[in-house]
Design a protein around this motif. Structure first.
Motif, PDB file in Angstrom:
ATOM      1  N   THR A 196       0.840  -1.215   0.000  1.00 21.57           N
ATOM      2  CA  THR A 196       0.000   0.000   0.000  1.00 21.57           C
ATOM      3  C   THR A 196       0.866   1.254   0.000  1.00 21.57           C
ATOM      4  OG1 THR A 196      -0.218   0.265   2.407  1.00 21.57           O
ATOM      5  CG2 THR A 196      -1.757  -1.232   1.360  1.00 21.57           C
ATOM      6  N   VAL A 197       1.995   1.225   0.711  1.00 22.24           N
ATOM      7  CA  VAL A 197       2.850   2.422   0.741  1.00 22.24           C
ATOM      8  C   VAL A 197       3.614   2.591  -0.568  1.00 22.24           C
ATOM      9  CG1 VAL A 197       3.049   2.739   3.229  1.00 22.24           C
ATOM     10  CG2 VAL A 197       4.598   1.149   2.087  1.00 22.24           C
ATOM     11  N   HIS A 198       3.844   1.485  -1.269  1.00 19.80           N
ATOM     12  CA  HIS A 198       4.490   1.609  -2.587  1.00 19.80           C
ATOM     13  C   HIS A 198       3.552   2.350  -3.546  1.00 19.80           C
ATOM     14  CE1 HIS A 198       6.834  -2.320  -1.506  1.00 19.80           C
ATOM     15  NE2 HIS A 198       7.203  -1.297  -0.780  1.00 19.80           N
ATOM     16  N   SER A 199       2.309   1.883  -3.590  1.00 19.09           N
ATOM     17  CA  SER A 199       1.347   2.508  -4.509  1.00 19.09           C
ATOM     18  C   SER A 199       1.042   3.947  -4.092  1.00 19.09           C
ATOM     19  CB  SER A 199       0.044   1.702  -4.550  1.00 19.09           C
ATOM     20  OG  SER A 199       0.240   0.496  -5.240  1.00 19.09           O
ATOM     21  N   LEU A 200       0.866   4.167  -2.789  1.00 19.64           N
ATOM     22  CA  LEU A 200       0.498   5.520  -2.344  1.00 19.64           C
ATOM     23  C   LEU A 200       1.625   6.520  -2.621  1.00 19.64           C
ATOM     24  CD1 LEU A 200      -1.522   7.410  -0.993  1.00 19.64           C
ATOM     25  CD2 LEU A 200      -0.625   6.702   1.240  1.00 19.64           C
ATOM     26  N   THR A 201       2.864   6.102  -2.391  1.00 13.85           N
ATOM     27  CA  THR A 201       3.982   7.019  -2.653  1.00 13.85           C
ATOM     28  C   THR A 201       4.001   7.416  -4.123  1.00 13.85           C
ATOM     29  OG1 THR A 201       5.271   6.011  -0.889  1.00 13.85           O
ATOM     30  CG2 THR A 201       6.503   7.292  -2.506  1.00 13.85           C
ATOM     31  N   LYS A 202       3.848   6.430  -5.001  1.00  8.38           N
ATOM     32  CA  LYS A 202       3.874   6.745  -6.442  1.00  8.38           C
ATOM     33  C   LYS A 202       2.747   7.705  -6.815  1.00  8.38           C
ATOM     34  CE  LYS A 202       5.068   2.168  -7.881  1.00  8.38           C
ATOM     35  NZ  LYS A 202       4.802   1.193  -8.937  1.00  8.38           N
ATOM     36  N   LEU A 206       2.325  12.704  -7.996  1.00  7.46           N
ATOM     37  CA  LEU A 206       1.590  13.582  -8.919  1.00  7.46           C
ATOM     38  C   LEU A 206       1.315  14.941  -8.263  1.00  7.46           C
ATOM     39  CD1 LEU A 206      -1.045  11.043 -10.333  1.00  7.46           C
ATOM     40  CD2 LEU A 206       0.939  11.975 -11.538  1.00  7.46           C
ATOM     41  N   TYR A 207       1.586  15.040  -6.950  1.00  8.58           N
ATOM     42  CA  TYR A 207       1.325  16.283  -6.207  1.00  8.58           C
ATOM     43  C   TYR A 207       2.653  16.798  -5.653  1.00  8.58           C
ATOM     44  CZ  TYR A 207      -3.397  14.533  -6.655  1.00  8.58           C
ATOM     45  OH  TYR A 207      -4.567  14.064  -7.175  1.00  8.58           O
ATOM     46  N   ARG A 208       2.584  17.893  -4.869  1.00  2.76           N
ATOM     47  CA  ARG A 208       3.786  18.397  -4.197  1.00  2.76           C
ATOM     48  C   ARG A 208       3.638  18.111  -2.715  1.00  2.76           C
ATOM     49  NH1 ARG A 208       7.989  18.842  -7.011  1.00  2.76           N
ATOM     50  NH2 ARG A 208       8.878  19.767  -5.146  1.00  2.76           N
ATOM     51  N   VAL A 209       4.321  17.107  -2.226  1.00  4.51           N
ATOM     52  CA  VAL A 209       4.238  16.796  -0.790  1.00  4.51           C
ATOM     53  C   VAL A 209       5.649  16.594  -0.249  1.00  4.51           C
ATOM     54  CG1 VAL A 209       1.986  15.667  -1.033  1.00  4.51           C
ATOM     55  CG2 VAL A 209       4.058  14.277  -1.113  1.00  4.51           C
ATOM     56  N   GLU A 210       5.737  16.523   1.080  1.00  5.71           N
ATOM     57  CA  GLU A 210       7.027  16.188   1.697  1.00  5.71           C
ATOM     58  C   GLU A 210       6.859  14.830   2.388  1.00  5.71           C
ATOM     59  OE1 GLU A 210       8.712  19.380   3.897  1.00  5.71           O
ATOM     60  OE2 GLU A 210      10.297  18.106   4.741  1.00  5.71           O
ATOM     61  N   PHE A 211       7.779  13.910   2.087  1.00  8.97           N
ATOM     62  CA  PHE A 211       7.646  12.550   2.623  1.00  8.97           C
ATOM     63  C   PHE A 211       8.557  12.334   3.826  1.00  8.97           C
ATOM     64  CE2 PHE A 211       6.814  11.920  -1.968  1.00  8.97           C
ATOM     65  CZ  PHE A 211       5.647  11.180  -1.932  1.00  8.97           C
ATOM     66  N   TYR A 212       8.040  11.571   4.793  1.00  6.35           N
ATOM     67  CA  TYR A 212       8.881  11.026   5.868  1.00  6.35           C
ATOM     68  C   TYR A 212       8.693   9.515   5.829  1.00  6.35           C
ATOM     69  CZ  TYR A 212       8.767  15.802   7.643  1.00  6.35           C
ATOM     70  OH  TYR A 212       8.874  17.146   7.772  1.00  6.35           O
ATOM     71  N   PHE A 213       9.763   8.784   5.573  1.00  7.94           N
ATOM     72  CA  PHE A 213       9.683   7.330   5.542  1.00  7.94           C
ATOM     73  C   PHE A 213      10.273   6.801   6.848  1.00  7.94           C
ATOM     74  CE2 PHE A 213      10.131   8.226   0.817  1.00  7.94           C
ATOM     75  CZ  PHE A 213       8.771   8.054   0.561  1.00  7.94           C
ATOM     76  N   VAL A 214       9.399   6.266   7.690  1.00  9.52           N
ATOM     77  CA  VAL A 214       9.787   5.875   9.042  1.00  9.52           C
ATOM     78  C   VAL A 214       9.705   4.355   9.162  1.00  9.52           C
ATOM     79  CG1 VAL A 214       9.324   6.240  11.500  1.00  9.52           C
ATOM     80  CG2 VAL A 214       8.696   8.028   9.841  1.00  9.52           C
ATOM     81  N   SER A 215      10.845   3.701   9.292  1.00 13.28           N
ATOM     82  CA  SER A 215      10.827   2.232   9.352  1.00 13.28           C
ATOM     83  C   SER A 215      12.047   1.729  10.116  1.00 13.28           C
ATOM     84  CB  SER A 215      10.863   1.658   7.932  1.00 13.28           C
ATOM     85  OG  SER A 215      12.153   1.840   7.370  1.00 13.28           O
ATOM     86  N   PRO A 216      11.951   0.477  10.599  1.00 12.84           N
ATOM     87  CA  PRO A 216      13.180  -0.143  11.105  1.00 12.84           C
ATOM     88  C   PRO A 216      14.157  -0.267   9.931  1.00 12.84           C
ATOM     89  CG  PRO A 216      11.226  -1.504  11.574  1.00 12.84           C
ATOM     90  CD  PRO A 216      10.784  -0.413  10.670  1.00 12.84           C
ATOM     91  N   PRO A 217      15.486  -0.253  10.212  1.00 10.98           N
ATOM     92  CA  PRO A 217      16.455  -0.274   9.102  1.00 10.98           C
ATOM     93  C   PRO A 217      16.224  -1.425   8.110  1.00 10.98           C
ATOM     94  CG  PRO A 217      17.562   0.148  11.182  1.00 10.98           C
ATOM     95  CD  PRO A 217      16.124  -0.104  11.522  1.00 10.98           C
ATOM     96  N   ILE A 218      15.777  -2.580   8.569  1.00 12.88           N
ATOM     97  CA  ILE A 218      15.633  -3.705   7.614  1.00 12.88           C
ATOM     98  C   ILE A 218      14.346  -3.612   6.786  1.00 12.88           C
ATOM     99  CG2 ILE A 218      17.032  -5.343   8.973  1.00 12.88           C
ATOM    100  CD1 ILE A 218      14.256  -6.776   9.554  1.00 12.88           C
ATOM    101  N   LEU A 219      13.501  -2.636   7.089  1.00 14.58           N
ATOM    102  CA  LEU A 219      12.224  -2.538   6.349  1.00 14.58           C
ATOM    103  C   LEU A 219      12.090  -1.203   5.619  1.00 14.58           C
ATOM    104  CD1 LEU A 219       9.805  -4.220   8.940  1.00 14.58           C
ATOM    105  CD2 LEU A 219      10.854  -5.235   6.916  1.00 14.58           C
ATOM    106  N   ARG A 220      13.216  -0.687   5.147  1.00 15.55           N
ATOM    107  CA  ARG A 220      13.207   0.613   4.454  1.00 15.55           C
ATOM    108  C   ARG A 220      12.448   0.559   3.120  1.00 15.55           C
ATOM    109  NH1 ARG A 220      18.860   2.201   3.070  1.00 15.55           N
ATOM    110  NH2 ARG A 220      17.705   3.827   1.979  1.00 15.55           N
ATOM    111  N   MET A 221      12.003   1.721   2.698  1.00 13.64           N
ATOM    112  CA  MET A 221      11.347   1.857   1.393  1.00 13.64           C
ATOM    113  C   MET A 221      12.315   1.363   0.301  1.00 13.64           C
ATOM    114  SD  MET A 221       8.535   2.805   0.004  1.00 13.64           S
ATOM    115  CE  MET A 221       7.481   4.092   0.666  1.00 13.64           C
ATOM    116  N   PRO A 222      11.839   0.525  -0.650  1.00 14.57           N
ATOM    117  CA  PRO A 222      12.743   0.015  -1.692  1.00 14.57           C
ATOM    118  C   PRO A 222      13.389   1.138  -2.496  1.00 14.57           C
ATOM    119  CG  PRO A 222      10.635  -1.125  -1.751  1.00 14.57           C
ATOM    120  CD  PRO A 222      10.486  -0.012  -0.760  1.00 14.57           C
ATOM    121  N   GLU A 223      14.605   0.894  -2.917  1.00 16.48           N
ATOM    122  CA  GLU A 223      15.369   1.878  -3.673  1.00 16.48           C
ATOM    123  C   GLU A 223      14.642   2.296  -4.957  1.00 16.48           C
ATOM    124  OE1 GLU A 223      17.810   3.613  -2.623  1.00 16.48           O
ATOM    125  OE2 GLU A 223      18.209   4.561  -4.561  1.00 16.48           O
TER     126      GLU A 223
END
Ligand code: ASP
Length: 335
Positions: A196-202, A206-223
């Motif tokens: 869900t976060v992959h699709s929502l980020t993409k 389409l808009y202008r937002v500021e992202f904060y990706f908060v995760s444990p180090p092993i569960l980071r947002m894919p490159e």
């Protein structure tokens, strides 16, 4: 299944499927089209879908159901567990006067006899006008779409995408906060496996937002997703500390750690309780902000937060039905 996936260009120009309708029914971009990825949408499409979803909400509040899709049949094919996505598609179809073939236990279908996905969808399309598909493999919806002559709606393909969830998430943000541009949006939890976060980020790109990706180090947002963010020059911060960002954010989008995607369950155990949004944390958040979650929650948001007006997750669930009504109507040429 990757080989069968569509390029971004192909996604934007998917062929129309199904029986041709009178011209007035086929005006909209989504008539007869598969819904496979958020990469299909532009801002104009989203504005249109949100407007139809608002109409659907007004219609449900007033009449409960209508006969817009009377005579149409949806096949709801789920190879993975689901409560909300499956039930909301069924409710959406029924509230529009259509019928549903629910296949939620594939272990009791011919899949258990070894039937392939292409054969299963080519069977179901003999009975139905549209097929909703959830499958554990990335790209499964694209494979189904290559074979099916009727529209396929991706209801989650493994750790890949969940486009209808992203639409309802974005609709909820817009509905709750009245805008999307300019917001500070934190995604918290399992950003590696959470589709869900992959699709929502993409979609938010389409808009202008500021992202904060908060995760444990092993569960980071894919490159691959981070690259897309960088390519649009939208600011983003990665951290594992929710306290660093809680005062800033307009949207706190919390996710569960996706136990079923771990090969080593001890790794899951180590991170499963990494974040808990509780009343103490909410005291530090802005007065005007929202907490969202695609659900199911398994401990990431304490029940005490539910009575906080900023807890938007049950309203988010309700919105899912209106968005899916809008999509079904659009795909079937009746929006
Ligand atoms: N229900 C969502 C999904 O299918 C989120 C989750 O399972 O954690 O992806």
């Amino acid at each position: 299944m990757k080989a069968d996936m569509f390029t971004q260009e192909e996604l934007r120009n998917l062929p129309r499927k199904g029986t041709p309708q009178p011209a007035d029914h086929t005006q909209h971009a989504f008539y007869g089209r598969d819904i496979l990825s958020v990469d299909q949408f532009n801002r104009e499409d989203l504005t249109y879908i949100f407007r139809v979803a608002e109409e659907m909400r007004a219609m449900v509040k007033r009449f409960g159901s209508v006969d817009l899709l009377q005579g149409k049949v949806l096949a709801n094919l789920f190879y993975e567990p689901s409560t909300r996505t499956s039930a909301s598609f069924m409710a959406a179809m029924q509230r529009l006067g259509g019928q549903v073939i629910p296949i939620n236990n594939v272990q009791y279908s011919s899949v258990a006899k070894g039937e392939s996905l292409p054969d299963t969808v080519r069977t179901l399309e003999q009975y139905a006008d549209v097929i909703v598909l959830r499958h554990p493999e990335v790209g499964a919806a694209a494979v189904a779409a290559r074979y099916a002559r009727k529209p396929i709606i991706n209801a989650g393909d493994g750790i890949g995408e969940h486009p209808t969830q992203a639409l309802l998430d974005l609709f909820t943000i817009y509905d709750e906060l009245g805008t999307i541009d300019g917001l500070k949006i934190a995604m918290v939890g399992d950003l590696k496996y959470g589709r869900t976060v992959h699709s929502l980020t993409k979609l938010l790109l389409l808009y202008r937002v500021e992202f904060y990706f908060v995760s444990p180090p092993i569960l980071r947002m894919p490159e691959t997703i981070l690259q897309r963010v960088r390519a649009t020059d939208q600011p983003y911060t990665e951290t594992d500390n929710i306290h660093d960002i809680i005062r800033e954010v307009d949207v706190l989008y919390v996710t569960r750690v996706q136990k079923e995607r771990f090969e080593d369950l001890s790794e899951y155990e180590a991170v499963k309780d990494y974040y808990v949004v509780d009343t103490e944390l909410m005291r530090q958040a802005k007065e005007r902000m929202i907490v969202m979650h695609p659900f199911p929650r398994v401990g990431e948001i304490s029940y005490a937060v539910d009575s906080d007006p900023r807890a938007a997750y049950f309203r988010q669930i309700e919105n899912g039905m209106y968005i899916r009504m809008a999509l079904l109507a659009a795909v079937l040429g009746k929006a």
